[in-house]
Design a protein around this motif. Sequence first.
Motif, PDB file in Angstrom:
ATOM      1  N   GLY A  27      40.394  47.289  43.000  1.00 11.45           N
ATOM      2  CA  GLY A  27      41.479  48.137  42.525  1.00 11.45           C
ATOM      3  C   GLY A  27      42.683  47.302  42.149  1.00 11.45           C
ATOM      4  N   PHE A  28      43.338  47.660  41.052  1.00 14.45           N
ATOM      5  CA  PHE A  28      44.447  46.854  40.538  1.00 14.45           C
ATOM      6  C   PHE A  28      45.557  46.678  41.563  1.00 14.45           C
ATOM      7  N   ASP A  29      45.954  47.740  42.212  1.00 18.36           N
ATOM      8  CA  ASP A  29      47.095  47.683  43.129  1.00 18.36           C
ATOM      9  C   ASP A  29      46.761  47.014  44.459  1.00 18.36           C
ATOM     10  N   GLN A  30      45.479  46.814  44.724  1.00 16.58           N
ATOM     11  CA  GLN A  30      45.069  46.229  46.005  1.00 16.58           C
ATOM     12  C   GLN A  30      44.902  44.712  45.947  1.00 16.58           C
ATOM     13  N   VAL A  31      45.071  44.119  44.786  1.00 18.88           N
ATOM     14  CA  VAL A  31      44.874  42.668  44.628  1.00 18.88           C
ATOM     15  C   VAL A  31      46.225  42.004  44.403  1.00 18.88           C
ATOM     16  N   ILE A  33      48.808  38.621  43.619  1.00 18.42           N
ATOM     17  CA  ILE A  33      48.851  37.431  42.762  1.00 18.42           C
ATOM     18  C   ILE A  33      48.332  36.216  43.522  1.00 18.42           C
ATOM     19  N   THR A  34      48.677  36.112  44.785  1.00 16.08           N
ATOM     20  CA  THR A  34      48.214  34.981  45.592  1.00 16.08           C
ATOM     21  C   THR A  34      46.692  34.968  45.676  1.00 16.08           C
ATOM     22  N   GLU A  35      46.095  36.129  45.873  1.00 19.15           N
ATOM     23  CA  GLU A  35      44.637  36.222  45.953  1.00 19.15           C
ATOM     24  C   GLU A  35      43.988  35.800  44.632  1.00 19.15           C
ATOM     25  N   ILE A  36      44.591  36.211  43.526  1.00 22.57           N
ATOM     26  CA  ILE A  36      44.055  35.828  42.217  1.00 22.57           C
ATOM     27  C   ILE A  36      44.140  34.323  42.018  1.00 22.57           C
ATOM     28  N   ALA A  37      45.290  33.742  42.337  1.00 23.74           N
ATOM     29  CA  ALA A  37      45.475  32.305  42.163  1.00 23.74           C
ATOM     30  C   ALA A  37      44.467  31.522  42.999  1.00 23.74           C
ATOM     31  N   GLN A  38      44.249  31.958  44.222  1.00 27.10           N
ATOM     32  CA  GLN A  38      43.289  31.274  45.089  1.00 27.10           C
ATOM     33  C   GLN A  38      41.865  31.381  44.536  1.00 27.10           C
ATOM     34  N   ALA A  39      41.499  32.564  44.080  1.00 29.67           N
ATOM     35  CA  ALA A  39      40.149  32.761  43.543  1.00 29.67           C
ATOM     36  C   ALA A  39      39.939  31.975  42.255  1.00 29.67           C
ATOM     37  N   LEU A  47      49.584  30.148  37.257  1.00 29.22           N
ATOM     38  CA  LEU A  47      49.208  31.499  36.855  1.00 29.22           C
ATOM     39  C   LEU A  47      50.339  32.163  36.074  1.00 29.22           C
ATOM     40  N   PHE A  48      51.556  32.064  36.592  1.00 22.90           N
ATOM     41  CA  PHE A  48      52.683  32.708  35.915  1.00 22.90           C
ATOM     42  C   PHE A  48      53.039  32.011  34.610  1.00 22.90           C
ATOM     43  N   LYS A  54      51.609  40.587  36.479  1.00 21.16           N
ATOM     44  CA  LYS A  54      50.267  40.965  36.911  1.00 21.16           C
ATOM     45  C   LYS A  54      49.566  41.792  35.839  1.00 21.16           C
ATOM     46  N   GLU A  55      50.312  42.678  35.187  1.00 20.83           N
ATOM     47  CA  GLU A  55      49.727  43.517  34.146  1.00 20.83           C
ATOM     48  C   GLU A  55      49.223  42.692  32.965  1.00 20.83           C
ATOM     49  N   ASP A  56      49.904  41.596  32.667  1.00 22.28           N
ATOM     50  CA  ASP A  56      49.493  40.765  31.527  1.00 22.28           C
ATOM     51  C   ASP A  56      48.127  40.132  31.741  1.00 22.28           C
TER      52      ASP A  56
END
Length: 205
Positions: A27-31, A33-39, A47-48, A54-56
Amino acid sequence: MGLRERKKERTRESVSATAIRLFLDKGFDQVSITEIAQAAEVSRRTLFAYFPSKEDLVLHRFADHEGEAARIVRARPAGQPPLEALRAALLDALARRDPNTGLCDDPEVMAFLRMVFETESLAARLTRYTARGTDALTEALREAGLDPLDARLVAAQVIVVQRELAVMNQEFLADGATAEEHHPKAVRAAERAFDLLRDGLRRHG
């Protein structure tokens, strides 16, 4: 594109693909930025640098197409009216089951579009991308000879029609129709929409 640019584009696509996979899974709201960067195995700063918000991470897929209508108008054959060029391009995209038409029943594509349309922050941000598409099409129509007011009004209507047709197609597929089954109805809806754009509402006034 040089080696440096190709590497940056690969990183950009990898980060976005990782983020979208996480969004669709959790789900979008459950993830975060830190989790995305790590993955994605990048720093938050990196990332930024590619995606300011986040929407981008999701909507850059639409941004890559925001000038498409303008390109179609500029590349049309001599003598072909702009609306007819846009009509023909949409019909071709429907035949190819282009995801941007909504007529694509690939489960991942359907999940992606459902997430965009049903997540409030994504749907709101999408209006910025469509606004830029309207601006680009307005300029192309002015180059084609339309006066500024007509160009703006036609561009706005075309962009909205394309968006609404895509939403309608996705709704039919979500209700269980296959892309193959729905294709004739999608074609009729597209033809009807562009007839209205061409003729206006004189027959309904």
